[in-house]
Scaffold this motif. Structure first.
Motif, PDB file in Angstrom:
ATOM      1  N   ASP A  59      77.679 -48.800  10.807  1.00 40.94           N
ATOM      2  CA  ASP A  59      77.546 -47.518  10.423  1.00 40.94           C
ATOM      3  C   ASP A  59      78.894 -46.698  10.941  1.00 40.94           C
ATOM      4  O   ASP A  59      79.294 -45.816  10.202  1.00 40.94           O
ATOM      5  CB  ASP A  59      76.391 -47.037  11.015  1.00 40.94           C
ATOM      6  CG  ASP A  59      75.105 -47.309  10.412  1.00 40.94           C
ATOM      7  OD1 ASP A  59      75.403 -48.250   9.116  1.00 40.94           O
ATOM      8  OD2 ASP A  59      74.010 -47.401  10.710  1.00 40.94           O
ATOM      9  N   PHE A  60      79.192 -47.127  12.172  1.00 45.63           N
ATOM     10  CA  PHE A  60      80.589 -46.217  12.721  1.00 45.63           C
ATOM     11  C   PHE A  60      81.656 -46.365  11.998  1.00 45.63           C
ATOM     12  O   PHE A  60      82.183 -45.355  11.425  1.00 45.63           O
ATOM     13  CB  PHE A  60      80.720 -46.771  14.189  1.00 45.63           C
ATOM     14  CG  PHE A  60      81.859 -46.363  14.962  1.00 45.63           C
ATOM     15  CD1 PHE A  60      81.879 -44.842  15.227  1.00 45.63           C
ATOM     16  CD2 PHE A  60      82.825 -47.053  15.583  1.00 45.63           C
ATOM     17  CE1 PHE A  60      82.941 -44.187  15.899  1.00 45.63           C
ATOM     18  CE2 PHE A  60      83.545 -46.301  16.199  1.00 45.63           C
ATOM     19  CZ  PHE A  60      83.751 -44.813  16.602  1.00 45.63           C
ATOM     20  N   ARG A  61      81.837 -47.711  11.439  1.00 50.10           N
ATOM     21  CA  ARG A  61      83.083 -47.879  10.476  1.00 50.10           C
ATOM     22  C   ARG A  61      82.728 -47.044   9.374  1.00 50.10           C
ATOM     23  O   ARG A  61      83.884 -46.579   8.774  1.00 50.10           O
ATOM     24  CB  ARG A  61      83.005 -49.159   9.999  1.00 50.10           C
ATOM     25  CG  ARG A  61      84.366 -49.627   9.055  1.00 50.10           C
ATOM     26  CD  ARG A  61      83.803 -51.019   8.286  1.00 50.10           C
ATOM     27  NE  ARG A  61      82.692 -50.882   7.544  1.00 50.10           N
ATOM     28  CZ  ARG A  61      82.260 -52.065   6.847  1.00 50.10           C
ATOM     29  NH1 ARG A  61      82.808 -53.147   6.995  1.00 50.10           N
ATOM     30  NH2 ARG A  61      81.066 -51.530   5.978  1.00 50.10           N
ATOM     31  N   ASP A  62      81.753 -47.146   8.826  1.00 50.47           N
ATOM     32  CA  ASP A  62      81.343 -46.487   7.259  1.00 50.47           C
ATOM     33  C   ASP A  62      81.588 -44.797   7.892  1.00 50.47           C
ATOM     34  O   ASP A  62      81.955 -44.023   6.833  1.00 50.47           O
ATOM     35  CB  ASP A  62      79.913 -46.732   6.848  1.00 50.47           C
ATOM     36  CG  ASP A  62      80.148 -48.036   6.390  1.00 50.47           C
ATOM     37  OD1 ASP A  62      81.062 -48.830   6.216  1.00 50.47           O
ATOM     38  OD2 ASP A  62      78.791 -48.747   6.159  1.00 50.47           O
ATOM     39  N   ASN A  63      81.133 -44.315   8.857  1.00 48.14           N
ATOM     40  CA  ASN A  63      80.951 -42.935   8.971  1.00 48.14           C
ATOM     41  C   ASN A  63      82.676 -42.492   9.083  1.00 48.14           C
ATOM     42  O   ASN A  63      82.987 -41.310   8.517  1.00 48.14           O
ATOM     43  CB  ASN A  63      80.174 -42.793  10.342  1.00 48.14           C
ATOM     44  CG  ASN A  63      78.981 -42.759   9.988  1.00 48.14           C
ATOM     45  OD1 ASN A  63      78.226 -42.694   9.105  1.00 48.14           O
ATOM     46  ND2 ASN A  63      78.168 -43.239  11.255  1.00 48.14           N
ATOM     47  N   ILE A  64      83.378 -43.448   9.524  1.00 46.77           N
ATOM     48  CA  ILE A  64      84.583 -43.146   9.822  1.00 46.77           C
ATOM     49  C   ILE A  64      85.487 -43.038   8.378  1.00 46.77           C
ATOM     50  O   ILE A  64      86.081 -41.807   7.972  1.00 46.77           O
ATOM     51  CB  ILE A  64      85.677 -43.822  10.610  1.00 46.77           C
ATOM     52  CG1 ILE A  64      85.264 -43.731  12.270  1.00 46.77           C
ATOM     53  CG2 ILE A  64      87.156 -43.538  10.543  1.00 46.77           C
ATOM     54  CD1 ILE A  64      85.535 -44.706  13.256  1.00 46.77           C
ATOM     55  N   ARG A  65      85.247 -44.191   7.640  1.00 50.31           N
ATOM     56  CA  ARG A  65      85.899 -44.344   6.336  1.00 50.31           C
ATOM     57  C   ARG A  65      85.322 -43.295   5.379  1.00 50.31           C
ATOM     58  O   ARG A  65      85.947 -42.689   4.638  1.00 50.31           O
ATOM     59  CB  ARG A  65      85.449 -45.683   5.818  1.00 50.31           C
ATOM     60  CG  ARG A  65      85.912 -46.170   4.408  1.00 50.31           C
ATOM     61  CD  ARG A  65      85.370 -47.187   4.104  1.00 50.31           C
ATOM     62  NE  ARG A  65      84.009 -47.443   3.808  1.00 50.31           N
ATOM     63  CZ  ARG A  65      83.294 -48.525   3.845  1.00 50.31           C
ATOM     64  NH1 ARG A  65      83.680 -49.741   3.839  1.00 50.31           N
ATOM     65  NH2 ARG A  65      82.184 -48.237   3.413  1.00 50.31           N
ATOM     66  N   ASP A  66      84.014 -42.760   5.319  1.00 51.08           N
ATOM     67  CA  ASP A  66      83.445 -41.839   4.487  1.00 51.08           C
ATOM     68  C   ASP A  66      83.203 -40.549   5.136  1.00 51.08           C
ATOM     69  O   ASP A  66      82.688 -39.744   4.407  1.00 51.08           O
ATOM     70  CB  ASP A  66      82.046 -42.413   3.959  1.00 51.08           C
ATOM     71  CG  ASP A  66      82.177 -44.023   3.393  1.00 51.08           C
ATOM     72  OD1 ASP A  66      83.238 -44.192   2.882  1.00 51.08           O
ATOM     73  OD2 ASP A  66      81.064 -44.709   3.434  1.00 51.08           O
ATOM     74  N   HIS A  67      83.925 -40.249   6.032  1.00 48.96           N
ATOM     75  CA  HIS A  67      83.845 -38.978   6.791  1.00 48.96           C
ATOM     76  C   HIS A  67      82.368 -38.379   6.639  1.00 48.96           C
ATOM     77  O   HIS A  67      82.146 -37.330   6.336  1.00 48.96           O
ATOM     78  CB  HIS A  67      84.724 -37.876   6.437  1.00 48.96           C
ATOM     79  CG  HIS A  67      84.725 -37.495   4.803  1.00 48.96           C
ATOM     80  ND1 HIS A  67      84.157 -36.849   4.129  1.00 48.96           N
ATOM     81  CD2 HIS A  67      85.577 -38.413   3.814  1.00 48.96           C
ATOM     82  CE1 HIS A  67      84.405 -37.048   2.814  1.00 48.96           C
ATOM     83  NE2 HIS A  67      85.190 -37.788   2.663  1.00 48.96           N
ATOM     84  N   LYS A  68      81.530 -39.152   7.331  1.00 53.20           N
ATOM     85  CA  LYS A  68      79.969 -38.983   7.491  1.00 53.20           C
ATOM     86  C   LYS A  68      79.483 -38.445   8.815  1.00 53.20           C
ATOM     87  O   LYS A  68      80.244 -39.097   9.795  1.00 53.20           O
ATOM     88  CB  LYS A  68      79.360 -39.994   6.931  1.00 53.20           C
ATOM     89  CG  LYS A  68      79.177 -40.089   5.293  1.00 53.20           C
ATOM     90  CD  LYS A  68      78.399 -41.436   5.083  1.00 53.20           C
ATOM     91  CE  LYS A  68      77.216 -41.321   5.381  1.00 53.20           C
ATOM     92  NZ  LYS A  68      76.460 -42.652   4.991  1.00 53.20           N
ATOM     93  N   MET A  69      78.533 -37.843   8.919  1.00 57.31           N
ATOM     94  CA  MET A  69      77.980 -37.536  10.299  1.00 57.31           C
ATOM     95  C   MET A  69      77.070 -38.675  10.588  1.00 57.31           C
ATOM     96  O   MET A  69      76.325 -39.121   9.787  1.00 57.31           O
ATOM     97  CB  MET A  69      77.124 -36.171  10.237  1.00 57.31           C
ATOM     98  CG  MET A  69      76.025 -35.821  11.105  1.00 57.31           C
ATOM     99  SD  MET A  69      76.900 -35.310  12.751  1.00 57.31           S
ATOM    100  CE  MET A  69      77.380 -33.800  12.229  1.00 57.31           C
ATOM    101  N   PRO A  70      77.262 -39.221  11.737  1.00 63.20           N
ATOM    102  CA  PRO A  70      76.496 -40.210  12.147  1.00 63.20           C
ATOM    103  C   PRO A  70      75.031 -39.969  12.285  1.00 63.20           C
ATOM    104  O   PRO A  70      74.683 -38.761  12.466  1.00 63.20           O
ATOM    105  CB  PRO A  70      76.882 -41.039  13.498  1.00 63.20           C
ATOM    106  CG  PRO A  70      78.423 -40.344  13.450  1.00 63.20           C
ATOM    107  CD  PRO A  70      78.423 -38.866  12.537  1.00 63.20           C
ATOM    108  N   GLU A  71      73.974 -40.759  11.961  1.00 64.50           N
ATOM    109  CA  GLU A  71      72.501 -40.516  12.289  1.00 64.50           C
ATOM    110  C   GLU A  71      72.367 -40.596  13.547  1.00 64.50           C
ATOM    111  O   GLU A  71      71.582 -39.622  14.148  1.00 64.50           O
ATOM    112  CB  GLU A  71      71.674 -41.526  11.681  1.00 64.50           C
ATOM    113  CG  GLU A  71      71.689 -41.678  10.228  1.00 64.50           C
ATOM    114  CD  GLU A  71      70.957 -40.772   9.526  1.00 64.50           C
ATOM    115  OE1 GLU A  71      70.257 -39.936  10.162  1.00 64.50           O
ATOM    116  OE2 GLU A  71      71.483 -40.174   8.427  1.00 64.50           O
ATOM    117  N   SER A  72      72.929 -41.244  14.560  1.00 65.81           N
ATOM    118  CA  SER A  72      73.170 -41.044  15.900  1.00 65.81           C
ATOM    119  C   SER A  72      74.269 -40.280  16.208  1.00 65.81           C
ATOM    120  O   SER A  72      75.265 -40.845  16.567  1.00 65.81           O
ATOM    121  CB  SER A  72      73.015 -42.603  16.646  1.00 65.81           C
ATOM    122  OG  SER A  72      72.666 -42.173  18.003  1.00 65.81           O
TER     123      SER A  72
END
Length: 392
Positions: A346-359
């Motif tokens: 999720d950390f990778r995807d949050n960086i890649r997709d410029h998303k707010m983490p759930e945590s």
């Protein structure tokens, strides 16, 4: 590989937190995200192989003040630069993100420095020690273009998120109470090669560095209670002591907490180090049923006066007979990965997709406030109210 430039910004809001996020441009040669691990003790070095097993993630730097621990991290990283000073690691422009896995008391300043350096941050739980550092991190992360993810890995578990969805969809009815435990039978100590390393290695035993069992174990379950109830506690009372391991430790070897949430819901947290019966458990009691969760499994037990098995629909699946697991109820079956690996994916995807983490920094801050409130209640033997000013 040079650290990516932010080229576009969007406003995002999660749980009242406005965070600027941005699109990232990867170098043309590859899409890899270079990670520096700050703190290569048991947790940090344990996560290195998991990071390197994930596509587009690479550990390229390791930092620790203890030479033998730094060597262990470097051996696992295979191809990384070694640092004794984390600030030198942050100066490395080829490092895109950091994983902070140092003693609890160091999280706050290191995370602030990492955000100032423009790094994405995965900050292990508990997010920060003390109300001041929690407040500073919320303010800093809310104005940063970097992704900030808190290391409550169960918040990334697809099993746990499914359980929370079931609860919020009314599966167990109106929540009456939550009971959590994390029991172990052992002194919680690490071997020390030489006496001068005692406080550095067994930092969990000393109040200067640690929040003890409440910060290191119960914090995961506190995060879950906040998540499942979509609320924060009104107050907390607790007790504990050093009653079994008389070995010079300062943090308690058993804790017993009651957090009061809105609508009268009480969440109890017990952590022992002298009895391991049932290990790790979360039980959410509702007027229509109970859900029990452990590390990797969950069960639903319907609320029936006769206590018997329920036929029919369970977890949205109808059948003439419902599978039953002893006295636990019907298994809740969801495909999911190891929570730590899922969190890093999720950390990778949050960086890649410029998303707010759930945590994110807000969920992490709420759990950290709960921990600090609990410590104040334990050590001062008083009822401690919610600290709304920390998030103001």
């Amino acid at each position: 590989m040079k650290r990516r430039d932010f080229v576009a910004s969007t406003g995002m809001a999660v749980a009242g937190l406005s965070v600027a996020s941005a699109g990232l441009v990867y170098p043309s040669k590859n899409n890899s995200i270079n990670i520096g691990v700050i703190g290569t003790g048991d947790r940090g070095s344990g996560l290195i192989p998991i990071i390197n097993s994930i596509d587009e993630l690479n550990v390229t730097a390791c930092c620790d003040v203890l030479p033998f621990r730094l060597k262990r991290g470097m051996d696992k990283a295979e191809n990384a630069e070694a640092y004794k000073d984390y600030r030198k690691l942050l100066d490395n422009k080829d490092v895109d993100a950091v994983l902070i896995a140092t003693p609890f008391s160091m999280h706050g300043q290191m995370a602030l420095d990492a955000l100032d350096a423009g790094k994405h941050v995965y900050c292990e739980k508990t997010m920060a020690k003390g109300y001041d550092d929690i407040k500073k991190l919320v303010q800093k992360a809310s104005g940063s273009k970097s992704v900030f993810q808190t290391g409550h890995q169960y918040h990334s578990s697809r099993l746990y998120s499914h359980v929370v969805d079931l609860i919020k969809d009314g599966k167990i009815g109106k929540i009456a109470a939550i009971e959590c435990q994390w029991n172990r039978n052992g002194n919680w100590r690490r071997p020390v090669p030489s006496p001068e390393y005692e406080r550095a290695i067994n930092w969990r035993m000393y109040k200067e560095f640690s929040g003890g069992l409440l910060a290191e174990l119960c914090s995961h379950q506190l995060d879950f209670a906040n998540w499942a109830l979509d609320a924060v506690p009104i107050k907390v009372v607790g007790d504990g002591g050093i009653n079994y391991w008389k070995d010079g430790r300062e943090t308690y070897d058993n804790v017993h907490m009651i957090y009061t949430y809105p609508n009268g819901v009480r969440a109890k947290f017990t952590c022992l180090t002298s009895n391991s019966k049932d290990d790790y458990r979360i039980k959410i009691f509702g007027d229509q049923g109970t859900i029990t969760v452990d590390y990797t499994k969950a069960w639903f037990f319907p609320e029936k006066k006769d206590g018997g098995r329920q036929l029919g629909e369970v977890d949205g699946v109808s059948g003439a007979t419902v599978k039953w697991d002893q006295d636990k109820g019907s298994p809740i079956e969801v495909e999911h990965l190891d929570p730590s690996k899922q969190a890093l994916l999720d950390f990778r995807d949050n960086i890649r997709d410029h998303k707010m983490p759930e945590s994110n920094v807000m969920t992490g801050a709420k759990a950290a406030i709960c921990v600090q409130m609990g410590l104040d209640a334990l050590y001062n033997q008083k009822i401690v109210d919610w600290k709304a000013e920390v998030l103001a």
